[in-house]
Design a protein around this motif. Structure first.
Motif, PDB file in Angstrom:
ATOM      1  N   LEU A 206      38.786 -31.251 -19.401  1.00  0.00           N
ATOM      2  CA  LEU A 206      40.021 -32.544 -19.020  1.00  0.00           C
ATOM      3  C   LEU A 206      39.306 -33.228 -18.202  1.00  0.00           C
ATOM      4  O   LEU A 206      38.942 -34.594 -18.774  1.00  0.00           O
ATOM      5  N   ASP A 207      39.452 -33.135 -16.742  1.00  0.00           N
ATOM      6  CA  ASP A 207      39.335 -33.727 -15.897  1.00  0.00           C
ATOM      7  C   ASP A 207      37.973 -34.570 -15.922  1.00  0.00           C
ATOM      8  O   ASP A 207      37.326 -35.219 -15.479  1.00  0.00           O
ATOM      9  N   ASN A 208      36.930 -33.085 -15.842  1.00  0.00           N
ATOM     10  CA  ASN A 208      35.834 -33.756 -15.861  1.00  0.00           C
ATOM     11  C   ASN A 208      34.907 -34.544 -17.177  1.00  0.00           C
ATOM     12  O   ASN A 208      34.402 -35.568 -17.262  1.00  0.00           O
ATOM     13  N   SER A 209      35.811 -34.489 -18.674  1.00  0.00           N
ATOM     14  CA  SER A 209      35.325 -35.204 -19.535  1.00  0.00           C
ATOM     15  C   SER A 209      35.732 -36.811 -18.916  1.00  0.00           C
ATOM     16  O   SER A 209      35.144 -37.684 -19.708  1.00  0.00           O
ATOM     17  N   PHE A 210      36.280 -37.297 -18.680  1.00  0.00           N
ATOM     18  CA  PHE A 210      36.522 -38.457 -18.505  1.00  0.00           C
ATOM     19  C   PHE A 210      36.541 -38.764 -16.620  1.00  0.00           C
ATOM     20  O   PHE A 210      35.917 -39.623 -16.306  1.00  0.00           O
TER      21      PHE A 210
ATOM     22  N   SER B 235      47.239 -31.702 -20.984  1.00  0.00           N
ATOM     23  CA  SER B 235      47.292 -32.866 -20.970  1.00  0.00           C
ATOM     24  C   SER B 235      47.723 -33.284 -19.521  1.00  0.00           C
ATOM     25  O   SER B 235      48.515 -32.051 -18.578  1.00  0.00           O
ATOM     26  N   TRP B 236      47.807 -34.638 -19.675  1.00  0.00           N
ATOM     27  CA  TRP B 236      48.327 -35.276 -18.273  1.00  0.00           C
ATOM     28  C   TRP B 236      49.468 -35.052 -17.950  1.00  0.00           C
ATOM     29  O   TRP B 236      50.395 -34.762 -16.833  1.00  0.00           O
ATOM     30  N   GLN B 237      50.414 -36.566 -18.806  1.00  0.00           N
ATOM     31  CA  GLN B 237      51.273 -36.763 -17.823  1.00  0.00           C
ATOM     32  C   GLN B 237      52.660 -36.668 -19.695  1.00  0.00           C
ATOM     33  O   GLN B 237      53.803 -36.547 -19.272  1.00  0.00           O
TER      34      GLN B 237
ATOM     35  N   THR C 219      40.230 -26.500 -20.884  1.00  0.00           N
ATOM     36  CA  THR C 219      41.050 -26.577 -19.453  1.00  0.00           C
ATOM     37  C   THR C 219      41.640 -27.543 -19.589  1.00  0.00           C
ATOM     38  O   THR C 219      40.715 -29.283 -19.221  1.00  0.00           O
ATOM     39  N   LEU C 220      42.606 -27.687 -18.115  1.00  0.00           N
ATOM     40  CA  LEU C 220      42.412 -29.226 -17.527  1.00  0.00           C
ATOM     41  C   LEU C 220      41.856 -29.350 -16.838  1.00  0.00           C
ATOM     42  O   LEU C 220      40.876 -30.735 -16.386  1.00  0.00           O
ATOM     43  N   GLU C 221      40.282 -28.767 -16.592  1.00  0.00           N
ATOM     44  CA  GLU C 221      39.280 -28.758 -15.128  1.00  0.00           C
ATOM     45  C   GLU C 221      38.378 -29.393 -15.990  1.00  0.00           C
ATOM     46  O   GLU C 221      38.019 -30.731 -15.681  1.00  0.00           O
TER      47      GLU C 221
END
Length: 68
Positions: free
Chosen positions: A64-68, A41-43, A60-62
């Motif tokens: 998750l980042d790419n989906s947004f 997660s982010w925060q 993965t965090l990557e």
């Protein structure tokens, strides 16, 4: 919250940012709070103000980042 126990399952992002202070205040006032968060997660960070239980996710965090 009348029973003094609270289970919180927040959504990732701004929903949690809005709730975090409230959850911390309830914990300070003696409520037993458990927050369930995804491993990625982010925060959503671990804290001593309340118990944090994580659950595994396939993302993965990557990703998750790419989906947004």
């Amino acid at each position: 919250s009348d029973g003094g126990k609270l289970l919180v399952v927040p959504m990732v992002g701004s929903h949690w940012l809005s709730m975090q202070e409230l959850v911390e205040k309830l914990s300070e006032r003696g409520h037993e709070v458990v927050v369930v968060v995804p491993e990625v997660s982010w925060q959503m960070e671990t804290t001593q103000a309340y118990e944090v239980v994580t659950f595994p996710v396939t993302q993965t965090l990557e990703e998750l980042d790419n989906s947004f």
